[in-house]
Design a protein around this motif. Structure first.
Motif, PDB file in Angstrom:
ATOM      1  N   PRO A  68       0.797  -1.229   0.000  1.00 39.17           N
ATOM      2  CA  PRO A  68       0.000   0.000   0.000  1.00 39.17           C
ATOM      3  C   PRO A  68       0.835   1.287   0.000  1.00 39.17           C
ATOM      4  CG  PRO A  68      -0.024  -0.996   2.166  1.00 39.17           C
ATOM      5  CD  PRO A  68       0.712  -1.943   1.262  1.00 39.17           C
ATOM      6  N   SER A  69       2.142   1.183   0.120  1.00 36.42           N
ATOM      7  CA  SER A  69       2.976   2.388   0.174  1.00 36.42           C
ATOM      8  C   SER A  69       3.095   3.031  -1.208  1.00 36.42           C
ATOM      9  CB  SER A  69       4.359   2.044   0.705  1.00 36.42           C
ATOM     10  OG  SER A  69       5.019   1.196  -0.203  1.00 36.42           O
ATOM     11  N   ASN A  70       3.479   4.299  -1.194  1.00 32.58           N
ATOM     12  CA  ASN A  70       3.642   5.047  -2.438  1.00 32.58           C
ATOM     13  C   ASN A  70       4.949   5.815  -2.349  1.00 32.58           C
ATOM     14  OD1 ASN A  70       3.387   6.444  -4.799  1.00 32.58           O
ATOM     15  ND2 ASN A  70       1.696   7.727  -4.117  1.00 32.58           N
ATOM     16  N   ASN A  71       6.018   5.237  -2.866  1.00 32.98           N
ATOM     17  CA  ASN A  71       7.322   5.873  -2.832  1.00 32.98           C
ATOM     18  C   ASN A  71       7.892   5.863  -4.255  1.00 32.98           C
ATOM     19  OD1 ASN A  71       9.958   6.667  -2.451  1.00 32.98           O
ATOM     20  ND2 ASN A  71      10.202   5.517  -0.547  1.00 32.98           N
ATOM     21  N   ASN A  72       7.873   7.019  -4.886  1.00 34.96           N
ATOM     22  CA  ASN A  72       8.318   7.094  -6.274  1.00 34.96           C
ATOM     23  C   ASN A  72       9.814   6.834  -6.424  1.00 34.96           C
ATOM     24  OD1 ASN A  72       5.821   7.531  -7.424  1.00 34.96           O
ATOM     25  ND2 ASN A  72       5.947   9.741  -7.145  1.00 34.96           N
ATOM     26  N   PHE A  73      10.589   7.076  -5.382  1.00 35.33           N
ATOM     27  CA  PHE A  73      12.020   6.797  -5.452  1.00 35.33           C
ATOM     28  C   PHE A  73      12.275   5.295  -5.592  1.00 35.33           C
ATOM     29  CE2 PHE A  73      16.070   5.758  -3.393  1.00 35.33           C
ATOM     30  CZ  PHE A  73      16.935   6.479  -4.209  1.00 35.33           C
ATOM     31  N   VAL A  74      11.596   4.509  -4.773  1.00 40.00           N
ATOM     32  CA  VAL A  74      11.748   3.045  -4.844  1.00 40.00           C
ATOM     33  C   VAL A  74      11.281   2.539  -6.204  1.00 40.00           C
ATOM     34  CG1 VAL A  74      10.963   0.855  -3.856  1.00 40.00           C
ATOM     35  CG2 VAL A  74      11.543   2.753  -2.360  1.00 40.00           C
ATOM     36  N   LEU A  75      10.165   3.055  -6.668  1.00 41.80           N
ATOM     37  CA  LEU A  75       9.661   2.663  -7.983  1.00 41.80           C
ATOM     38  C   LEU A  75      10.659   3.015  -9.080  1.00 41.80           C
ATOM     39  CD1 LEU A  75       7.334   1.583  -9.727  1.00 41.80           C
ATOM     40  CD2 LEU A  75       6.457   3.924  -9.801  1.00 41.80           C
ATOM     41  N   GLY A  76      11.239   4.199  -8.998  1.00 41.85           N
ATOM     42  CA  GLY A  76      12.231   4.611  -9.989  1.00 41.85           C
ATOM     43  C   GLY A  76      13.474   3.741  -9.969  1.00 41.85           C
ATOM     44  N   VAL A  77      13.920   3.371  -8.785  1.00 40.42           N
ATOM     45  CA  VAL A  77      15.097   2.502  -8.674  1.00 40.42           C
ATOM     46  C   VAL A  77      14.801   1.128  -9.270  1.00 40.42           C
ATOM     47  CG1 VAL A  77      16.559   1.281  -7.020  1.00 40.42           C
ATOM     48  CG2 VAL A  77      16.126   3.714  -6.722  1.00 40.42           C
ATOM     49  N   LEU A  78      13.637   0.563  -8.959  1.00 40.63           N
ATOM     50  CA  LEU A  78      13.275  -0.741  -9.516  1.00 40.63           C
ATOM     51  C   LEU A  78      13.190  -0.703 -11.042  1.00 40.63           C
ATOM     52  CD1 LEU A  78      10.592  -1.906  -6.937  1.00 40.63           C
ATOM     53  CD2 LEU A  78      12.803  -2.991  -7.386  1.00 40.63           C
ATOM     54  N   LEU A  79      12.558   0.324 -11.577  1.00 38.67           N
ATOM     55  CA  LEU A  79      12.455   0.447 -13.036  1.00 38.67           C
ATOM     56  C   LEU A  79      13.826   0.683 -13.671  1.00 38.67           C
ATOM     57  CD1 LEU A  79       9.168   2.505 -13.437  1.00 38.67           C
ATOM     58  CD2 LEU A  79       9.512   0.070 -13.869  1.00 38.67           C
ATOM     59  N   ALA A  80      14.692   1.428 -12.998  1.00 39.48           N
ATOM     60  CA  ALA A  80      16.044   1.655 -13.520  1.00 39.48           C
ATOM     61  C   ALA A  80      16.842   0.355 -13.538  1.00 39.48           C
ATOM     62  CB  ALA A  80      16.758   2.703 -12.684  1.00 39.48           C
ATOM     63  N   ILE A  81      16.735  -0.442 -12.489  1.00 38.86           N
ATOM     64  CA  ILE A  81      17.449  -1.722 -12.448  1.00 38.86           C
ATOM     65  C   ILE A  81      16.966  -2.622 -13.578  1.00 38.86           C
ATOM     66  CG2 ILE A  81      17.693  -3.861 -11.109  1.00 38.86           C
ATOM     67  CD1 ILE A  81      17.709  -2.073  -8.590  1.00 38.86           C
ATOM     68  N   ILE A  82      15.665  -2.689 -13.771  1.00 37.61           N
ATOM     69  CA  ILE A  82      15.115  -3.516 -14.840  1.00 37.61           C
ATOM     70  C   ILE A  82      15.582  -3.025 -16.203  1.00 37.61           C
ATOM     71  CG2 ILE A  82      12.949  -4.132 -15.988  1.00 37.61           C
ATOM     72  CD1 ILE A  82      11.673  -4.216 -13.181  1.00 37.61           C
ATOM     73  N   THR A  83      15.593  -1.719 -16.405  1.00 36.55           N
ATOM     74  CA  THR A  83      16.039  -1.161 -17.676  1.00 36.55           C
ATOM     75  C   THR A  83      17.508  -1.451 -17.931  1.00 36.55           C
ATOM     76  OG1 THR A  83      14.387   0.587 -17.469  1.00 36.55           O
ATOM     77  CG2 THR A  83      16.160   0.962 -19.035  1.00 36.55           C
ATOM     78  N   VAL A  84      18.347  -1.328 -16.919  1.00 32.52           N
ATOM     79  CA  VAL A  84      19.775  -1.610 -17.076  1.00 32.52           C
ATOM     80  C   VAL A  84      19.998  -3.081 -17.407  1.00 32.52           C
ATOM     81  CG1 VAL A  84      21.949  -1.757 -15.793  1.00 32.52           C
ATOM     82  CG2 VAL A  84      20.599   0.325 -15.700  1.00 32.52           C
ATOM     83  N   LEU A  85      19.291  -3.976 -16.734  1.00 29.96           N
ATOM     84  CA  LEU A  85      19.434  -5.403 -17.024  1.00 29.96           C
ATOM     85  C   LEU A  85      19.032  -5.723 -18.462  1.00 29.96           C
ATOM     86  CD1 LEU A  85      18.069  -6.871 -13.671  1.00 29.96           C
ATOM     87  CD2 LEU A  85      20.443  -6.914 -14.475  1.00 29.96           C
TER      88      LEU A  85
END
Length: 129
Positions: A68-85
């Motif tokens: 239920p949390s909403n943290n755009n920083f965590v979301l951005g980090v996860l999407l960045a990791i996926i994009t780099v991979l």
């Protein structure tokens, strides 16, 4: 349970991205017979760390969407990791096309590039909640 289903429905693009990267990682992990060029770097390209990283990133994004949390920083980090991979996999595929003449990797490189574009578009334009 209703809130979880609503979160999954509201964040369907993130669910698609998480399942896609998990599926790619699982596919690489299960299929260990690849052609590698140059052969002396096969140990680097056939590294299970990359496969497991893709699966962990996919699970991490799916878990984040379910929370239920909403943290755009965590979301951005996860999407960045996926994009780099995905970018690493795409570079390896392009290297195979250019130097080894494996023309069948062109389609994989193009589809991975499209997925990277989709992830970047989603990160830019899609609201988390």
């Amino acid at each position: 349970m209703r809130q979880l289903l609503q979160r999954l429905n509201n964040n369907s693009l993130y669910v698609i991205i998480s399942l896609l990267i998990f599926g790619k990682g699982l596919g690489f992990c299960l299929n260990r017979k690849f052609f590698f060029y140059p052969p002396q770097f096969a140990w680097l390209m056939n590294n299970v760390f990359l496969d497991y990283s893709m699966m962990i990133a996919g699970i991490g994004l799916l878990v984040y969407v379910c929370l239920p949390s909403n943290n755009n920083f965590v979301l951005g980090v996860l999407l960045a990791i996926i994009t780099v991979l995905l970018a690493i996999i795409t570079c390896i595929e392009i290297e195979h096309v250019i130097f080894a003449g494996e023309i069948e990797f062109v389609q994989n490189a193009i589809s991975n590039s499209a997925i990277i574009g989709f992830i970047l578009w989603t990160a830019r334009h899609y609201s988390k909640r």
